[in-house]
Motif scaffolding. Structure first.
Motif, mmCIF file in Angstrom:
data_model
loop_
_atom_site.group_PDB
_atom_site.id
_atom_site.type_symbol
_atom_site.label_atom_id
_atom_site.label_comp_id
_atom_site.label_asym_id
_atom_site.label_seq_id
_atom_site.Cartn_x
_atom_site.Cartn_y
_atom_site.Cartn_z
ATOM 1 N N ARG A 328 0.782 -1.274 0.053
ATOM 2 C CA ARG A 328 -0.162 0.261 -0.027
ATOM 3 C C ARG A 328 0.977 1.242 0.006
ATOM 4 O O ARG A 328 1.840 1.342 0.929
ATOM 5 N N LEU A 329 0.625 2.133 -0.915
ATOM 6 C CA LEU A 329 1.359 3.393 -1.072
ATOM 7 C C LEU A 329 0.667 4.448 -0.717
ATOM 8 O O LEU A 329 -0.760 4.603 -1.237
ATOM 9 N N GLY A 330 1.024 5.527 -0.118
ATOM 10 C CA GLY A 330 -0.028 6.557 0.236
ATOM 11 C C GLY A 330 0.335 7.442 1.587
ATOM 12 O O GLY A 330 1.734 7.284 1.909
ATOM 13 N N ASP A 331 -0.574 7.901 2.160
ATOM 14 C CA ASP A 331 -0.088 8.771 3.430
ATOM 15 C C ASP A 331 0.676 8.001 4.234
ATOM 16 O O ASP A 331 0.269 7.080 4.938
ATOM 17 N N PRO A 332 1.593 8.591 4.599
ATOM 18 C CA PRO A 332 2.702 7.988 5.332
ATOM 19 C C PRO A 332 2.371 7.919 6.885
ATOM 20 O O PRO A 332 3.000 7.073 7.748
ATOM 21 N N LEU A 333 1.515 8.864 7.191
ATOM 22 C CA LEU A 333 1.098 8.733 8.678
ATOM 23 C C LEU A 333 -0.108 7.639 9.070
ATOM 24 O O LEU A 333 -0.269 7.262 9.839
ATOM 25 N N LYS A 335 -1.042 4.016 9.256
ATOM 26 C CA LYS A 335 -0.496 3.141 10.158
ATOM 27 C C LYS A 335 -0.352 1.605 9.005
ATOM 28 O O LYS A 335 0.297 0.747 9.127
ATOM 29 N N ASN A 336 -1.318 1.654 7.924
ATOM 30 C CA ASN A 336 -1.318 0.689 7.200
ATOM 31 C C ASN A 336 -0.324 0.947 5.742
ATOM 32 O O ASN A 336 -0.156 0.036 5.119
ATOM 33 N N THR A 337 0.284 2.093 5.876
ATOM 34 C CA THR A 337 0.933 2.460 4.431
ATOM 35 C C THR A 337 2.357 1.651 4.569
ATOM 36 O O THR A 337 3.116 1.361 5.591
ATOM 37 N N ASP A 338 2.742 0.863 3.483
ATOM 38 C CA ASP A 338 3.929 0.193 3.331
ATOM 39 C C ASP A 338 5.019 1.227 2.518
ATOM 40 O O ASP A 338 6.304 1.230 2.825
ATOM 41 N N ILE A 339 4.710 1.942 1.408
ATOM 42 C CA ILE A 339 5.601 2.875 0.918
ATOM 43 C C ILE A 339 5.027 4.438 0.917
ATOM 44 O O ILE A 339 3.915 4.862 0.494
ATOM 45 N N GLY A 340 5.911 5.070 1.418
ATOM 46 C CA GLY A 340 5.669 6.454 1.680
ATOM 47 C C GLY A 340 6.138 7.435 0.550
ATOM 48 O O GLY A 340 6.238 6.747 -0.753
ATOM 49 N N ALA A 341 6.350 8.589 0.724
ATOM 50 C CA ALA A 341 6.787 9.641 -0.226
ATOM 51 C C ALA A 341 8.314 9.621 -0.281
ATOM 52 O O ALA A 341 9.053 9.360 0.369
ATOM 53 N N ILE A 342 8.762 10.062 -1.666
ATOM 54 C CA ILE A 342 10.039 10.340 -1.982
ATOM 55 C C ILE A 342 10.500 11.521 -1.251
ATOM 56 O O ILE A 342 9.661 12.433 -1.198
ATOM 57 N N ASN A 343 11.583 11.456 -0.689
ATOM 58 C CA ASN A 343 11.904 12.579 0.083
ATOM 59 C C ASN A 343 11.937 14.133 -0.442
ATOM 60 O O ASN A 343 11.647 15.171 0.105
ATOM 61 N N SER A 344 12.305 14.282 -1.814
ATOM 62 C CA SER A 344 12.234 15.646 -2.326
ATOM 63 C C SER A 344 12.259 15.558 -3.694
ATOM 64 O O SER A 344 12.194 14.344 -4.348
ATOM 65 N N ALA A 345 11.750 16.590 -4.197
ATOM 66 C CA ALA A 345 11.551 16.866 -5.765
ATOM 67 C C ALA A 345 12.820 16.284 -6.406
ATOM 68 O O ALA A 345 12.740 15.767 -7.661
ATOM 69 N N GLU A 346 13.931 16.902 -5.963
ATOM 70 C CA GLU A 346 15.236 16.693 -6.672
ATOM 71 C C GLU A 346 15.443 14.865 -6.651
ATOM 72 O O GLU A 346 15.992 14.306 -7.775
ATOM 73 N N GLN A 347 15.173 14.331 -5.816
ATOM 74 C CA GLN A 347 15.563 12.877 -5.526
ATOM 75 C C GLN A 347 14.395 12.246 -6.581
ATOM 76 O O GLN A 347 15.011 11.185 -7.111
ATOM 77 N N LEU A 348 13.324 12.775 -6.512
ATOM 78 C CA LEU A 348 12.100 12.159 -7.453
ATOM 79 C C LEU A 348 12.617 12.216 -8.832
ATOM 80 O O LEU A 348 12.580 11.186 -9.769
ATOM 81 N N GLN A 349 13.203 13.274 -9.186
ATOM 82 C CA GLN A 349 13.771 13.564 -10.605
ATOM 83 C C GLN A 349 14.835 12.529 -10.816
ATOM 84 O O GLN A 349 15.277 12.103 -11.897
ATOM 85 N N ARG A 350 16.003 12.342 -9.847
ATOM 86 C CA ARG A 350 16.834 11.477 -9.954
ATOM 87 C C ARG A 350 16.340 9.911 -10.310
ATOM 88 O O ARG A 350 16.878 9.272 -11.276
ATOM 89 N N ILE A 351 15.686 9.587 -9.631
ATOM 90 C CA ILE A 351 15.156 8.262 -9.629
ATOM 91 C C ILE A 351 14.344 7.922 -11.195
ATOM 92 O O ILE A 351 14.510 6.930 -11.719
ATOM 93 N N THR A 352 13.450 9.177 -11.451
ATOM 94 C CA THR A 352 12.683 9.210 -12.582
ATOM 95 C C THR A 352 13.639 9.019 -13.963
ATOM 96 O O THR A 352 13.599 8.324 -14.838
ATOM 97 N N GLU A 353 14.806 9.526 -13.600
ATOM 98 C CA GLU A 353 15.705 9.833 -14.847
ATOM 99 C C GLU A 353 16.559 8.388 -14.854
ATOM 100 O O GLU A 353 16.636 7.886 -15.969
ATOM 101 N N LEU A 354 16.775 7.740 -13.627
ATOM 102 C CA LEU A 354 17.641 6.475 -13.764
ATOM 103 C C LEU A 354 16.543 5.283 -14.274
ATOM 104 O O LEU A 354 16.973 4.671 -15.018
#
Ligand code: NDP
Length: 490
Positions: A328-333, A335-354
Motif C-alpha cells: 500500500r502506497l500513500g499517506d505516510p501517517l 499505519k497501514n502504509t508500506d510505501i511513503g513519499a520520496i523525500n524531495s523533488a530532486e530525488q524524485l527527478q533522479r529516480i525518474t531519470e535513472l
C-alpha cells in the motif's frame, strides 16, 4: 469436464488508520542549537522544510553561515576542554542513558515528526528509526565506562571535536548513530543534518537540554551543503564523520588530504541480494521486498540488485510481483502504509531519470497497479527484468524503490556479478545450505553480508563499507576506535 476455478489472490480492504499528527508540536521557526541554547544565525539565513507527502511547508529552519559554524565549533572545543573531556566515563554514561530513555518516552512524537519531515511510513519511523536511535544511545552508554576494556589500550583518549554530516534518509537514526559513539568516548560534536530533514535532530536537541547535557557538548547547525562544507573545513575540527553520497564523500576526502583531521566515510551502495534455487521462497520474497522497498529504497545498503539463480527466475518473479501488488502506497501517517513519499523533488527527478535509462537501455519495466497521490513526491515500486550488468540501473545507486533483476547459474558467477560494482557496503544470500552461505560470505566484497534476511541493524554490530562505499566502521566495539586517539584499521 469440470472447470477448475482460477486461484485469485484475496484483496483486503483497509480502513484508514492515521496516526494523529497533533502529538508532534511544530514550531513556526527553528534556530541553531549552539552552546546549549537555540539561537538565530549570525551570518546565515532561513529555509523552509516541507512535508514531501503533501508539499505543505512545515516550518522555517535557520541556515548556518561560516560564523555560526565557527561559534558552534568554539562551543564544542570549550565543552571538550572544560567539561566533557575530563569527565569520567561513568558520569558521561548517565547522560547517554538519560537521552536513550527520553527518546523512548517521546517516541511517538519523534516518529510523527520524522514521518512528516521525511515522508517515510509511520510504521517504519515508529518501529525502526526511533527504537534503533534509542538503542544506539543505550549501547554506547554501556561502553562509556568500559573503554579500557574495548581493546584500545588501558586508557584510550578522545580525539576532541567531531564534525558530523548526515543525510536525509534516516535523519534521527543517523544523528543517534553518529552522536552516541562520539559522546561515549568523550568527544564533543557539531552535527549538520540534511537540509530537507532537520526537524527530528532539532527535537533531539530539546531532549539533550531535557537530559541536562552540559552546554556545547552537542551543537546542531542546520543548513545546506555549504554549511556542511564550512564545518568539515573548519581548522579546529579533529574528526569528520560523513554519511551521504560518494561524490561529496570524495570531495571531503580530497579537502582533508594532508591535514591531521581524522575521517570516516559511509557512502553509497549497490547491494546484491543473491537468491539460490534452494532458498526458502516465501521468506526470500519478503527479504527482497524489505531489501529494496523499505524506506522507499532510500537506504545506502538497499538490496537494489536481485541476483536470482536462473532456474528459479520465473517462479520467484511471479511471487514477487504478486506480493508487490499487495503493498500500500500513500499517506505516510497511515499505519497501514508500506510505501511513503520520496523525500524531495530532486530525488524524485533522479529516480525518474535513472528508471527511464533502464527502459532506454533495453530492460523490461514493471510496476503493480497503484494510484499515486496528486500532490507530493511519489514513485511506484518498480522492477526491471532483463537487466545487463552494463546498464546504468545495475551500476548506479538509484536510492529509490527500483529493483534491478539479474540472473546467474553457478555460485562463482553469483560472486563475480555481486562484486561487479564500485561499491561494497552490503549483500544478502538466500539458501538452505549453511556451507554455501559461508562460502559466499568469504568472497563477497561487502561490509555486511546478511544470510536469509536483509536490512537488519543492531548497534552491537559494526557497519561500514569497502571500495567506494567508504571506510571506517560504525557501531559495535569497532566503531569506538573511530573516535579514540588510537591507530585503527581503516
Ligand atoms: P549528499 O551527499 O549531498 O548529502 C549528504 C549530507 O552532506 C547532507 O547533509 C548535505 O547537505 C551535506 N553536504 C552536501 N555537500 C556537502 C559538502 N560539499 N561538504 C560537506 N557536506 C555536504 O547527498 P544528497 O542528499 O545530495 O543525495 C544525492 C545522492 O546521494 C542520492 O541520490 C543517493 O544516491 C546518495 N545518498 C547516499 C546516502 C547514503 O547513506 N549512502 C545518503 C544520502 C544520499 P544538504 O542536505 O544540504 O545537501
Amino acid at each position: 469436464m469440470t472447470s477448475v476455478p482460477d486461484l485469485v489472490t484475496p484483496t483486503w480492504e483497509y480502513a484508514p488508520a492515521p496516526e494523529s499528527r497533533a502529538i508532534a508540536t511544530l514550531r513556526a521557526s527553528y534556530g541553531l542549537f549552539i552552546d546549549g541554547a537555540f539561537a538565530d544565525p549570525v551570518d546565515g539565513g532561513v529555509r523552509k522544510t516541507v512535508n514531501p507527502a503533501t508539499e505543505e511547508v512545515l516550518a522555517e529552519v535557520a541556515d548556518a553561515g561560516p560564523k555560526d559554524v565557527d561559534r558552534a565549533v568554539q562551543a564544542a572545543r570549550r565543552a571538550f576542554i572544560e567539561v566533557w573531556g575530563p569527565m569520567p566515563g561513568r558520569e558521561r554514561a548517565k547522560y547517554l542513558y538519560r537521552v536513550a530513555r527520553l527518546i523512548q518516552e517521546r517516541a511517538r512524537e519523534f516518529a510523527v515528526l520524522e514521518t512528516l519531515d521525511n515522508g517515510k511510513p509511520i510504521r517504519e519511523s515508529r518501529d525502526v528509526d526511533v527504537p534503533l536511535a534509542a538503542a544506539h544511545f543505550f549501547h554506547h552508554a554501556g561502553w562509556a565506562d568500559k573503554l579500557a576494556h574495548a581493546g584500545y589500550g588501558p586508557d584510550p583518549r578522545p580525539l576532541g571535536v567531531a564534525a558530523q554530516v548526515i543525510p536525509w534518509n534516516f535523519p534521527l537514526l543517523m544523528a543517534a548513530w553518529k552522536l552516541a559513539p562520539a559522546l561515549a568516548t568523550g568527544n564533543t560534536v557539531v552535527l549538520k543534518p540534511a537540509e530537507t530533514t532537520p526537524l527530528s535532530a532539532l527535537l533531539l536537541a530539546e531532549v539533550l537540554q531535557q537530559a541536562g547535557l552540559p552546554p556545547g557538548v552537542v551543537n546542531i547547525v542546520t543548513g545546506d551543503g555549504a554549511t556542511g562544507a564550512a564545518l568539515v573545513a573548519h581548522p579546529d575540527v579533529d574528526k569528520v564523520a560523513f554519511t551521504g553520497s560518494t561524490e561529496v564523500g570524495k570531495a571531503i576526502q580530497r579537502q582533508l588530504a594532508g591535514t591531521r583531521t581524522r575521517l570516516t566515510l559511509e557512502l553509497g551502495g549497490k547491494a546484491a541480494n543473491v537468491v539460490f534455487d534452494d532458498a526458502p521462497l516465501d521468506q526470500a520474497v519478503e527479504g527482497i521486498v524489505n531489501g529494496i522497498f523499505f524506506n522507499q529504497g532510500h537506504v545506502c545498503c538497499a538490496g537494489s540488485r536481485l541476483l536470482v539463480q536462473e532456474s528459479l527466475h520465473d517462479e520467484l518473479l511471479d511471487r514477487l510481483k504478486e506480493r508487490l501488488g499487495t503493498l500500500r502506497l500513500g499517506d505516510p501517517l497511515d499505519k497501514n502504509t508500506d510505501i511513503g513519499a520520496i523525500n524531495s523533488a530532486e530525488q524524485l527527478q533522479r529516480i525518474t531519470e535513472l528508471a527511464a535509462s533502464g527502459e532506454a537501455e533495453g530492460a523490461q519495466r514493471w510496476s503493480p497497479d497503484c494510484a499515486l497521490p496528486e500532490r507530493g513526491f511519489w514513485f511506484a515500486p518498480t522492477v526491471f527484468t532483463g537487466v545487463a550488468q552494463s546498464h546504468r540501473i545495475a551500476q548506479e545507486e538509484i536510492f529509490g524503490p527500483v529493483l534491478s533483476v539479474l540472473t546467474f547459474r553457478t555460485p562463482q558467477e553469483a560472486v563475480e556479478k555481486a562484486n561487479n560494482t564500485p561499491y561494497g557496503l552490503s549483500a544478502g544470500v538466500w539458501t538452505d545450505k549453511g556451507s554455501l552461505i559461508l562460502w559466499m560470505a568469504q568472497r563477497l566484497r561487502a561490509g555486511v553480508v546478511w544470510a536469509n534476511t536483509f536490512n537488519r541493524f543492531d548497534p552491537t554490530s559494526p557497519f561500514g563499507g569497502y571500495k567506494e562505499s567508504g571506510f571506517g566502521r560504525e557501531g559495535g566495539r569497532q566503531g569506538l576506535g573511530a573516535y579514540l586517539d588510537v591507530e585503527v584499521d581503516a
